[in-house]
Design a protein around this motif. Structure first.
Motif, PDB file in Angstrom:
ATOM      1  N   ARG A 214      -6.693  -1.026  -5.643  1.00 51.08           N
ATOM      2  CA  ARG A 214      -7.722  -1.998  -5.309  1.00 51.08           C
ATOM      3  C   ARG A 214      -7.225  -3.407  -5.569  1.00 51.08           C
ATOM      4  NH1 ARG A 214     -11.935  -0.701 -10.317  1.00 51.08           N
ATOM      5  NH2 ARG A 214     -10.434  -1.111 -11.986  1.00 51.08           N
TER       6      ARG A 214
ATOM      7  N   GLN B  57      -6.580   5.452  -7.164  1.00 52.90           N
ATOM      8  CA  GLN B  57      -7.347   4.455  -6.429  1.00 52.90           C
ATOM      9  C   GLN B  57      -6.684   3.103  -6.635  1.00 52.90           C
ATOM     10  OE1 GLN B  57     -11.806   4.331  -6.266  1.00 52.90           O
ATOM     11  NE2 GLN B  57     -11.536   2.446  -7.433  1.00 52.90           N
TER      12      GLN B  57
ATOM     13  N   HIS C 298     -16.109  -5.766  -0.100  1.00 51.28           N
ATOM     14  CA  HIS C 298     -15.354  -4.826   0.731  1.00 51.28           C
ATOM     15  C   HIS C 298     -13.871  -5.204   0.718  1.00 51.28           C
ATOM     16  CE1 HIS C 298     -13.951  -2.534   4.224  1.00 51.28           C
ATOM     17  NE2 HIS C 298     -14.972  -1.737   3.929  1.00 51.28           N
ATOM     18  N   THR C 299     -13.013  -4.188   0.708  1.00 52.28           N
ATOM     19  CA  THR C 299     -11.576  -4.400   0.591  1.00 52.28           C
ATOM     20  C   THR C 299     -11.051  -5.352   1.657  1.00 52.28           C
ATOM     21  OG1 THR C 299     -11.286  -2.210  -0.395  1.00 52.28           O
ATOM     22  CG2 THR C 299      -9.335  -3.251   0.557  1.00 52.28           C
TER      23      THR C 299
ATOM     24  N   ALA D 102     -13.708   0.172  -1.252  1.00 52.33           N
ATOM     25  CA  ALA D 102     -13.223   0.805  -0.029  1.00 52.33           C
ATOM     26  C   ALA D 102     -14.389   1.306   0.809  1.00 52.33           C
ATOM     27  CB  ALA D 102     -12.277   1.954  -0.366  1.00 52.33           C
ATOM     28  N   ASP D 103     -14.050   1.769   2.054  1.00 49.90           N
ATOM     29  CA  ASP D 103     -15.085   2.274   2.962  1.00 49.90           C
ATOM     30  C   ASP D 103     -15.821   3.456   2.349  1.00 49.90           C
ATOM     31  OD1 ASP D 103     -14.363   0.375   4.766  1.00 49.90           O
ATOM     32  OD2 ASP D 103     -13.068   1.676   5.949  1.00 49.90           O
TER      33      ASP D 103
ATOM     34  N   GLN E  96       0.792  -1.216   0.000  1.00 51.88           N
ATOM     35  CA  GLN E  96       0.000   0.000   0.000  1.00 51.88           C
ATOM     36  C   GLN E  96       0.835   1.281   0.000  1.00 51.88           C
ATOM     37  OE1 GLN E  96      -2.986   0.754  -0.570  1.00 51.88           O
ATOM     38  NE2 GLN E  96      -4.018  -1.237  -0.530  1.00 51.88           N
TER      39      GLN E  96
ATOM     40  N   SER F 217     -12.387  -5.001  -5.233  1.00 46.32           N
ATOM     41  CA  SER F 217     -12.499  -4.495  -3.868  1.00 46.32           C
ATOM     42  C   SER F 217     -13.185  -3.138  -3.857  1.00 46.32           C
ATOM     43  CB  SER F 217     -11.110  -4.380  -3.229  1.00 46.32           C
ATOM     44  OG  SER F 217     -10.319  -3.428  -3.910  1.00 46.32           O
TER      45      SER F 217
END
Length: 787
Positions: free
Chosen positions: A86, A84, A198-199, A110-111, A68, A108
């Motif tokens: 993912r 972004q 969800h990721t 994200a929130d 990341q 994926s």
């Protein structure tokens, strides 16, 4: 109301049949113009708004696995606006009622999904929440195909384990407007779906915590896309980057853009044919009208009307027909555009895709039609303007008699008197006869082109899936693997023959020209995937070097014997200079091929394969599909016949609708040309025909004389139209020569026969209308002469 206006309305009422035929031809051109342009505008505006509102990315890159913290370094690339990262993974799906395995693409989420790129439009249900376990949002196309709703479950093989995914929502994404599995050439909503998870949940399932394998980003205004792609590639290279690419190379966007190009081509070509025929008919009809109104023109000039007023009077008549044609054509075009828009929803998935008819389209249609009408009638109007009053007061001199070509060479004895009359009439008006032939020939050509697309698609699909891809099933592995996997597949029940293939992602570079492409390694002499040229001859695959598709060779500007640089974008990423040893003229994609062993040598590996082509026993296929669904190393399974059936069911409605349009338009042109030609000829020869009736000719005999001219024109026009149709099909084939598809120039005999029969029936119907007029011919009124 002015006197000239009243005269114009009376003239239009008197020639209402001819005026209506002209208006129908012109309205057909307007309808095609309005349909194409308004649908194009609707599609383009919907696409632009969708991309902007849901922040469709501009650059994409897939890689093996990256930490990341690399995200911050990507964000620092000059020109990057938003990044972004993912996780994207392919899984095998076991769907109820579907024997063969389907493929799912997990992405994926994200929130804060509402703030990222490639945002989802939630059609129903909810977004996935943090901490949710195996909850997914499914793409609408796949959900509709399987009737999935929130609360349903889907079985998937995730990282070697069977999991049940619970559907909590149904959504759309700008990334999948055209939903097609990577590497496929046909969409199949029943066997390929996109899922968002969800990721955290997806990362845990594939051991990707704190990592990502896919990047999407947008650019700042004025940023250099190529420079950004180059910097992104350098950053992701050590993490297994497969090469970044811009929006133009994104699969969904390429398909939509290709359709937009086709619509633009329709706007530029088809309406021109209709408006050209309408202009010709206007010229013929007005010329005849002016010749019969010589005395009226002389009287108008004697009463003080200027040349301009008389000229504008006839042009005003044309504009009245144009106004009616535009009104009718706009209504029909809007109806057709609405139907075409509904048809596009079968392929393109937008949150809202509504047909809109902009006023500017109608105004442009009126302007184009008015110009075509005025150009077609200006010559006749000039005759009225230049006609001196004294000359106009005298009757028009009769046509001069001269023997026909047949009579001059002494063959008149072979012809009946009626046949000689027909030939004389055609020779007296050669220009009009040729233009009438051209008009009917264009109607024939439109029918040929309208059915040509169906012939081309049918042949192209047969060529690709019967001559080239002869296997029944294509299996792709999660990772390149050894020959032991091939032996395991070969041992499964129902498998008759197996051939391995290797596919690697690479950049092909020829000087400054670069294409991101897959290179496929094939088994020499293979039977399940054969390289075939469009003339259906096998293309040999030499021991070393590349065989490129003709389109790819054109894009790279290389010929056989040249060398190009192959920069492999995966694994050890070798860079090699490879010779182009052959080319194949195919119909789909931009492809590059090598021998299986040669590609492995380039990769410095032995007998590594990416997948296999399978020939299977139909009676035992269910057992094989069950095994494939449960095999953890299988990334995707493509069943050829299933994909073909799905495509044909979808495309059948499209082709039928377009065929109906073309038939209707061609019949309108044929009727308009034949009816106007016959009507004008009747008005010119009514005295001669009445005289023949008085001296003893029957109605059938004078009908033979009058309708024989139409028959000769039609007989000449049909073969001319077939040739012209083939030429237009060739132009269409060239216009559709794109990176994604090439339309084969194939016209079946049934298409020629259909076109000839339809136009012949239209001509016969027109002839019956004229025959009815002949039966009602008033002999006394026609034979009256002015003293």
């Amino acid at each position: 109301m002015k006197a000239l206006t009243r005269k114009m309305l009376r003239d239009l009422l008197h020639m209402r049949g001819q005026a209506l035929a002209i208006c129908l031809v012109m309205a057909s051109g307007v309808a095609t113009f309005v349909m194409s342009l308004s649908t194009l505008d609707s599609l383009q505006s919907t696409l632009d708004a969708y991309y902007e509102r849901y922040r469709f990315a501009e650059v994409f890159s897939h890689l093996k696995r990256a930490p990341q913290p690399l995200t911050a370094r990507i964000r620092e690339i000059p020109g990057v606006a938003q990044v972004q990262t993912r996780i994207v993974e392919a899984v095998t799906l076991d769907m109820p009622g579907l024997a063969e395995p389907a493929v799912g693409q997990l992405i994926s989420l994200a929130d804060r999904a509402a703030d990222g790129l490639n945002r989802l439009y939630l059609r129903s249900g909810l977004l996935v929440e943090p901490g949710s376990e195996r909850e997914v949002i499914v793409s609408e196309a796949f959900a509709d195909a399987h009737r999935l709703v929130p609360g349903d479950t889907v079985r998937a093989v995730m990282n070697g384990r069977f999991e049940r995914l619970r559907v909590v929502g149904v959504a759309l994404s700008p990334e999948f407007i055209y939903q097609i599995r990577p590497g496929d050439i046909l969409p199949d909503d029943l066997r390929f779906g996109v899922f968002w998870m969800h990721t955290d949940d997806l990362a845990a399932a594939f051991d990707m915590e704190g990592a990502f394998n896919d990047v999407a980003l947008t650019l700042m205004p004025g940023a250099d896309e190529e420079a950004v792609i180059d910097r992104l590639d350098r950053l992701t290279e050590r993490y297994g980057g497969l090469g970044a690419y811009g929006r133009d190379d994104q699969v969904s966007h390429k398909y939509v853009s290709n359709e937009i190009k086709e619509l633009r081509g329709m706007v530029a070509v088809v309406p021109v044919i209709f408006l050209g025929v309408a202009g010709f008919l206007l010229n013929v009809v007005l010329s005849r009208l002016i010749s019969t109104q010589r005395e009226q023109i002389a009287a108008l000039k004697a009463m003080g009307y200027s040349r301009w007023e008389i000229g504008l009077h006839y042009l005003q008549m044309v504009l009245m027909m144009v106004v009616f044609s535009v009104a009718l054509g706009t209504a029909v075009g809007a109806w057709m555009g609405s139907g075409l828009t509904r048809m596009y929803t079968l392929f393109f998935h937008f949150p809202v895709f509504e047909y809109e008819l902009d006023v500017s389209v109608v105004l442009l249609a009126f302007a184009v039609s008015a110009i075509a009408g005025c150009v077609g009638s200006v010559h006749a109007a000039r005759r009225a303007v230049r006609l001196p009053p004294a000359e106009a007061m005298r009757p028009q001199p009769p046509a001069s008699f001269r023997p026909t070509v047949v009579e001059r060479i002494g063959l008149q004895r072979l012809l009946s008197p009626a046949a000689r009359m027909i030939l004389r009439q055609l020779e007296r008006q050669p220009a009009r006869a040729m233009l009438s032939c051209l008009g009917i020939a264009l109607a024939v050509a439109i029918l040929v082109v309208g059915n040509f697309m169906e012939d081309a698609i049918d042949y192209g699909m047969g060529f690709e899936f019967q001559l080239v891809q002869r296997g029944d099933v294509t299996v792709t592995f999660v990772e390149p693997t050894s020959p032991t996997a091939l032996a395991e597949i070969r041992s499964r029940p129902g498998v008759q023959h197996v051939e391995p293939f290797r596919a690697v992602s690479a950049r092909l570079r020829a000087e400054h020209r670069v294409r991101r492409n897959a290179v496929m390694g094939l088994t020499p002499g293979g039977e399940l995937f054969r390289l075939m040229d469009i003339d259906e001859k096998p293309v040999p695959l030499p021991g070393d070097g590349l065989v490129l598709s003709r389109k790819l060779a054109q894009l790279l500007a290389v010929d056989v014997g040249d060398e190009i640089t192959v920069e492999v974008l995966q694994e050890t990423r070798p860079v090699r200079r490879v010779a182009v040893v052959g080319s194949v003229n195919d119909f789909t994609g931009t492809n590059a091929y090598m021998q299986f062993a040669a590609l492995n040598r380039l990769m410095r590996q032995e007998d590594v394969m990416s997948g296999a082509f399978l020939s299977i026993d139909r009676e035992r296929e269910d057992a094989l599909y069950t095994w494939l669904k449960n095999a953890p190393g299988i990334a995707s399974v493509t069943v050829k016949n299933a994909a073909l059936d799905s495509f044909r069911q979808t495309i059948a409605e499209t082709l039928l609708r377009m065929k109906t349009f073309y038939v209707a338009f061609a019949v309108v042109i044929a009727f308009g040309v034949v009816y106007n030609t016959a009507r004008i000829s009747l008005s010119e020869r009514s005295r001669d025909l009445a005289t023949l009736r008085v001296v003893g000719f029957s109605r059938g005999e004078i009908s033979l004389i009058q309708l024989g001219e139409l028959a000769v024109i039609t007989v000449i026009s049909v073969p001319l139209g077939l040739v012209l149709g083939y030429g237009l099909a060739a132009l269409t084939s060239r216009a559709f020569d794109t990176e994604m598809f090439r339309i084969p120039l194939v016209v079946y005999r049934s298409t020629y026969g259909f076109a000839a029969v339809v136009i012949t029936i239209a001509a016969i119907f027109s002839g019956l209308v004229v025959r009815r007029m002949l039966d009602r011919l008033d002999l006394v009124a026609v034979l009256k002469t002015r003293e």
